[in-house]
Write a protein that holds these residues in place. Structure first.
Motif, PDB file in Angstrom:
ATOM      1  N   GLN A  26       0.836  -1.198   0.000  1.00 29.09           N
ATOM      2  CA  GLN A  26       0.000   0.000   0.000  1.00 29.09           C
ATOM      3  C   GLN A  26       0.870   1.247   0.000  1.00 29.09           C
ATOM      4  OE1 GLN A  26      -3.223  -0.461  -0.355  1.00 29.09           O
ATOM      5  NE2 GLN A  26      -3.659   1.700  -0.446  1.00 29.09           N
ATOM      6  N   SER A  29       2.226   1.680  -3.406  1.00 24.19           N
ATOM      7  CA  SER A  29       1.156   2.134  -4.297  1.00 24.19           C
ATOM      8  C   SER A  29       0.892   3.629  -4.134  1.00 24.19           C
ATOM      9  CB  SER A  29      -0.119   1.339  -3.998  1.00 24.19           C
ATOM     10  OG  SER A  29      -1.165   1.748  -4.834  1.00 24.19           O
ATOM     11  N   ASN A  30       0.992   4.122  -2.919  1.00 22.42           N
ATOM     12  CA  ASN A  30       0.713   5.538  -2.644  1.00 22.42           C
ATOM     13  C   ASN A  30       1.880   6.466  -2.935  1.00 22.42           C
ATOM     14  OD1 ASN A  30      -1.893   4.945  -1.784  1.00 22.42           O
ATOM     15  ND2 ASN A  30      -1.273   4.707   0.341  1.00 22.42           N
ATOM     16  N   ASP A  32       5.001   5.375  -4.841  1.00 21.80           N
ATOM     17  CA  ASP A  32       5.906   4.912  -5.904  1.00 21.80           C
ATOM     18  C   ASP A  32       7.344   4.745  -5.418  1.00 21.80           C
ATOM     19  OD1 ASP A  32       4.039   4.558  -7.910  1.00 21.80           O
ATOM     20  OD2 ASP A  32       4.291   6.570  -8.723  1.00 21.80           O
TER      21      ASP A  32
END
Length: 79
Positions: A26, A29-30, A32
């Motif tokens: 996560q 994903s938030n 990079d």
């Protein structure tokens, strides 16, 4: 081997591994940015790698580079 000819890979991880890996992914994903923030993330990744080694024969195949290239092609987003 065509994707429909490949069996699904199923394995089990602990709930602790799942939550630590979820947070790790996560965060990536938030932001990079892929980086270890806690040693538990490193341990969970090592454990996951061991699980893959037990369940996947392909990485030990001499044709692995081509299998990897094909898998990447299938998983990429369409442009």
């Amino acid at each position: 081997m065509a994707p429909e000819d490949q069996p699904d890979v199923q394995f089990t991880i602990t709930s602790d591994e799942a939550i630590v890996l979820f947070e790790f992914l996560q965060r990536f994903s938030n932001t990079d940015k892929l980086g270890i923030e806690d040693q538990a993330e490193e341990r969970a990744l090592w454990n996951l790698c061991c699980v893959f080694e037990k369940h996947l024969a392909m990485p030990f195949d001499e044709g692995y580079p081509e299998l990897l290239r094909e898998a990447r092609e299938r998983l990429r987003d369409e442009l």
